[in-house]
Design an enzyme around this catalytic site. Sequence first.
Site, PDB file in Angstrom:
ATOM      1  N   ASN A  48     -32.261  50.732 -26.855  1.00 25.65           N
ATOM      2  CA  ASN A  48     -33.297  49.701 -26.954  1.00 25.65           C
ATOM      3  C   ASN A  48     -33.789  49.243 -25.580  1.00 25.65           C
ATOM      4  OD1 ASN A  48     -33.229  49.531 -29.812  1.00 25.65           O
ATOM      5  ND2 ASN A  48     -31.360  48.292 -29.673  1.00 25.65           N
ATOM      6  N   HIS A 134     -33.115  40.199 -39.639  1.00 23.31           N
ATOM      7  CA  HIS A 134     -31.842  40.627 -39.059  1.00 23.31           C
ATOM      8  C   HIS A 134     -30.638  39.854 -39.611  1.00 23.31           C
ATOM      9  CE1 HIS A 134     -28.968  41.428 -35.718  1.00 23.31           C
ATOM     10  NE2 HIS A 134     -29.662  42.534 -35.581  1.00 23.31           N
ATOM     11  N   GLU A 178     -39.623  38.512 -38.225  1.00 20.77           N
ATOM     12  CA  GLU A 178     -39.498  39.158 -36.917  1.00 20.77           C
ATOM     13  C   GLU A 178     -40.906  39.530 -36.458  1.00 20.77           C
ATOM     14  OE1 GLU A 178     -36.647  42.408 -37.085  1.00 20.77           O
ATOM     15  OE2 GLU A 178     -35.152  41.137 -38.051  1.00 20.77           O
ATOM     16  N   SER A 182     -36.865  45.528 -36.554  1.00 19.48           N
ATOM     17  CA  SER A 182     -35.947  46.335 -35.753  1.00 19.48           C
ATOM     18  C   SER A 182     -35.701  47.726 -36.313  1.00 19.48           C
ATOM     19  CB  SER A 182     -34.620  45.600 -35.588  1.00 19.48           C
ATOM     20  OG  SER A 182     -34.015  45.370 -36.842  1.00 19.48           O
ATOM     21  N   ASP A 207     -38.410  36.215 -34.565  1.00 18.49           N
ATOM     22  CA  ASP A 207     -37.409  36.944 -33.791  1.00 18.49           C
ATOM     23  C   ASP A 207     -38.144  38.067 -33.063  1.00 18.49           C
ATOM     24  OD1 ASP A 207     -35.529  38.823 -32.951  1.00 18.49           O
ATOM     25  OD2 ASP A 207     -34.136  38.362 -34.586  1.00 18.49           O
ATOM     26  N   HIS A 210     -37.528  42.900 -30.502  1.00 22.47           N
ATOM     27  CA  HIS A 210     -38.137  44.197 -30.187  1.00 22.47           C
ATOM     28  C   HIS A 210     -39.593  44.090 -29.756  1.00 22.47           C
ATOM     29  CE1 HIS A 210     -34.604  46.419 -31.509  1.00 22.47           C
ATOM     30  NE2 HIS A 210     -34.481  45.460 -32.410  1.00 22.47           N
ATOM     31  N   LYS A 233     -32.495  43.801 -24.788  1.00 19.35           N
ATOM     32  CA  LYS A 233     -33.254  45.012 -25.137  1.00 19.35           C
ATOM     33  C   LYS A 233     -34.236  45.341 -24.016  1.00 19.35           C
ATOM     34  CE  LYS A 233     -31.719  44.677 -29.737  1.00 19.35           C
ATOM     35  NZ  LYS A 233     -31.673  43.861 -30.932  1.00 19.35           N
TER      36      LYS A 233
HETATM   37  C1  PLP Z   1     -30.665  43.129 -31.560  1.00 17.93           C
HETATM   38  C2  PLP Z   1     -31.219  42.082 -32.415  1.00 17.93           C
HETATM   39  C3  PLP Z   1     -30.699  40.796 -32.398  1.00 17.93           C
HETATM   40  C4  PLP Z   1     -29.443  40.442 -31.634  1.00 17.93           C
HETATM   41  O1  PLP Z   1     -29.672  40.423 -30.264  1.00 17.93           O
HETATM   42  P1  PLP Z   1     -28.432  40.702 -29.284  1.00 17.93           P
HETATM   43  O2  PLP Z   1     -28.884  40.150 -27.986  1.00 17.93           O
HETATM   44  O3  PLP Z   1     -28.224  42.173 -29.278  1.00 17.93           O
HETATM   45  O4  PLP Z   1     -27.262  39.972 -29.853  1.00 17.93           O
HETATM   46  C5  PLP Z   1     -31.328  39.831 -33.141  1.00 17.93           C
HETATM   47  N1  PLP Z   1     -32.398  40.114 -33.891  1.00 17.93           N
HETATM   48  C6  PLP Z   1     -32.919  41.354 -33.946  1.00 17.93           C
HETATM   49  C7  PLP Z   1     -34.112  41.602 -34.789  1.00 17.93           C
HETATM   50  C8  PLP Z   1     -32.338  42.379 -33.225  1.00 17.93           C
HETATM   51  O5  PLP Z   1     -32.833  43.603 -33.307  1.00 17.93           O
END
Ligand code: PLP
Length: 380
Positions: A48, A134, A178, A182, A207, A210, A233
């Site tokens: 990522n 997520h 989101e 993801s 969120d 990504h 990421k």
């Molecule tokens: C990876 C991810 C998270 C968690 O983030 P981290 O920093 O890896 O704990 C939260 N929400 C989504 C949509 C993700 O893809």
Amino acid sequence: MPALDAVLVEKIATAESIRRLRAPYITEREGETYVLRDNKDYVSFSCNDYLGLSHHQLVVDRAMEALWRYGAGAGGSRLITGNHPLYSELEAALADYKDTEAALVFGSGYLANLGVVQAVMGKGDLIVADRLIHACLLDGAQLSGAKMLRFAHNDVSEAAQLLEEHRSQYKNCLLITETVFSMDGDVAPIAQLGELALQHDAWLMTDDAHGLGLLKTKYPEGLPTIQMGTLSKTLGSYGGYVCGSKALITFLQSQARPLVYSTALPPASVAAAIAALRVIETEPELTMMPLKKARQFTQALGLPKATSAIVPLILETEERALSAAADLLAEGFLVLAIRPPTVPVGTARLRFAFSALHEDDDIARLANVIRNASWFKETR
Ligand SMILES: *Cc1c(COP(=O)(O)O)cnc(C)c1O
């Protein structure tokens, strides 16, 4: 055998029988897009690290400087002695980048979602969420004690229907989605969901794990938003954040349990994120590359045009997804199979994540291998 192990061994056998058992594999990242497994090199389409910033010279240099200056660990939670000066620098930069009043950095994206949803929502409140959000948002919702209703993925009219039917029976209401999904790589209709939130006196939480750095999201004027994301990421570091109003951040500083009861991030992680954010702001051409690369791939295979750096290839069963991943591995490509419960049953898939630094030749070679694979033809 001790009773605990007997119980666990049985559960392990069950998971294995339905091909859901998973284990971490030793993987050494070699630069931005290559990984080493069992002494073999692979081109990775599963990282990522969309802009390769985890290995960017400036990012690594800043992390090293912070390490020397402030030490390896923070030594305490942020409310005790862990709040080193780099935190306020990063939070100011994030708020500025997101155009919000304030920002708050958490231990990880997972902890940010868990802490924010639990702190902001409570019994008697309503959460209306996309079906595919997520796991950590779901965990936060559960901990909050709020009522949760979910709408079909990106289905604005079902979200509207849920709000019309249920909103009035609850005190506060939070709509959660989101920005870029993801595991599917598609983009949420934020403008429409935002309008819906405004109409129904709800707040919108997004969120952006990504999307950060790759896609700018616009929000309707006057809408209260909670904009979460991760440093782990695109920024190539580690940690999570929330951007929003001053009141939101002040409230979370003392009420978000993962922030209060957990040690602050190592200074080097915060320094790396500051540097990475600077790279994103100064190199807009770089930030457009992952989508461009993803589109080279979808075009080569005649798939629907990519909408983000993430491209799923749904293969339905666990078996087919695993054997497809094994085929690609044999050709030198690391593409992990994503299985339930990470994705809904019947939608096991390969998930391709494109980096700005992938070579065009590697993408063409990958597409070629896939085009000739039986599992690709079977699902077309
Ligand atoms: C990876 C991810 C998270 C968690 O983030 P981290 O920093 O890896 O704990 C939260 N929400 C989504 C949509 C993700 O893809």
